[in-house]
Design a protein around this motif. Sequence first.
Motif, short mmCIF file in Angstrom:
data_model
loop_
_atom_site.label_atom_id
_atom_site.label_comp_id
_atom_site.label_asym_id
_atom_site.label_seq_id
_atom_site.Cartn_x
_atom_site.Cartn_y
_atom_site.Cartn_z
N ASP A 31 1.37 -74.00 27.66
CA ASP A 31 1.21 -74.44 29.05
C ASP A 31 0.33 -75.68 29.18
OD1 ASP A 31 2.95 -72.63 30.21
OD2 ASP A 31 1.40 -71.08 30.41
N HIS A 32 0.33 -76.52 28.15
CA HIS A 32 -0.32 -77.82 28.16
C HIS A 32 0.77 -78.88 28.13
CE1 HIS A 32 -3.71 -75.81 25.63
NE2 HIS A 32 -3.89 -75.57 26.91
N ALA B 148 -4.05 -81.31 29.61
CA ALA B 148 -3.53 -81.50 30.96
C ALA B 148 -2.58 -80.35 31.23
CB ALA B 148 -2.80 -82.83 31.08
N LYS B 149 -2.67 -79.80 32.45
CA LYS B 149 -1.89 -78.61 32.79
C LYS B 149 -1.12 -78.82 34.09
CE LYS B 149 -5.02 -75.53 30.39
NZ LYS B 149 -5.73 -74.28 30.43
N LYS C 18 -3.48 -83.76 38.60
CA LYS C 18 -3.23 -85.13 39.03
C LYS C 18 -3.93 -86.04 38.03
CE LYS C 18 -2.62 -83.85 43.84
NZ LYS C 18 -1.70 -82.86 43.39
N ILE C 19 -3.12 -86.86 37.37
CA ILE C 19 -3.57 -87.67 36.24
C ILE C 19 -3.53 -89.15 36.62
CG2 ILE C 19 -3.05 -88.29 33.84
CD1 ILE C 19 -3.88 -85.34 34.23
N THR C 20 -4.56 -89.88 36.21
CA THR C 20 -4.57 -91.33 36.36
C THR C 20 -4.44 -91.95 34.97
OG1 THR C 20 -5.99 -91.22 38.30
CG2 THR C 20 -5.86 -93.35 37.18
N ILE C 21 -3.50 -92.86 34.83
CA ILE C 21 -3.25 -93.55 33.58
C ILE C 21 -3.61 -95.02 33.80
CG2 ILE C 21 -1.49 -94.18 31.88
CD1 ILE C 21 0.00 -91.58 32.89
N LYS D 186 -6.87 -89.86 32.50
CA LYS D 186 -7.96 -89.09 33.07
C LYS D 186 -7.47 -88.10 34.11
CE LYS D 186 -11.55 -92.60 32.55
NZ LYS D 186 -12.58 -93.38 33.27
N LYS D 187 -8.18 -86.98 34.18
CA LYS D 187 -8.04 -86.02 35.27
C LYS D 187 -9.36 -86.10 36.03
CE LYS D 187 -7.86 -81.16 36.37
NZ LYS D 187 -7.97 -79.80 35.83
#
Length: 131
Positions: free
Chosen positions: A21-22, A67-68, A72-75, A94-95
């Motif tokens: 679940d990653h 990350a799961k 909400k991820i920033t690239i 980043k999360k």
Amino acid sequence: MNKKIFSFRITITEDILDILDHVNNVHYLQWVQNAAQKHWNILSTPDLNCKYVWIVLRHEIDYLRAAKLDDKITISTWVEDIYGVKSERIVEIKKESKLIARAKTTWCLLDKKSMKPVRIPSEIIKIFKTV
């Protein structure tokens, strides 16, 4: 080198998770590729795209946190260094404010007609720098 940083956001969906679940590591590499392409597309010109193409020589990715689903991820990406025919691009994932992965990719610039390495011209170096 003063760098121009490009960022975009995504939300983690179920279809990119592994059995733990990653986010599956393949998707991190895809994000690295996507970030570089999106950044280049914003900065380049049709003339540059007719003359040159980038290829990857090396990827290094450090996985620091998982990350799961629904994260909400920033690239974010930037060109860290340019030398000869090569450039080194950094991508941080980043999360919130926590770094979950960091990649360094070595790219090589090719002449589009000959498909041979070409020294990175000043017109390209300038577009990666802030004023």
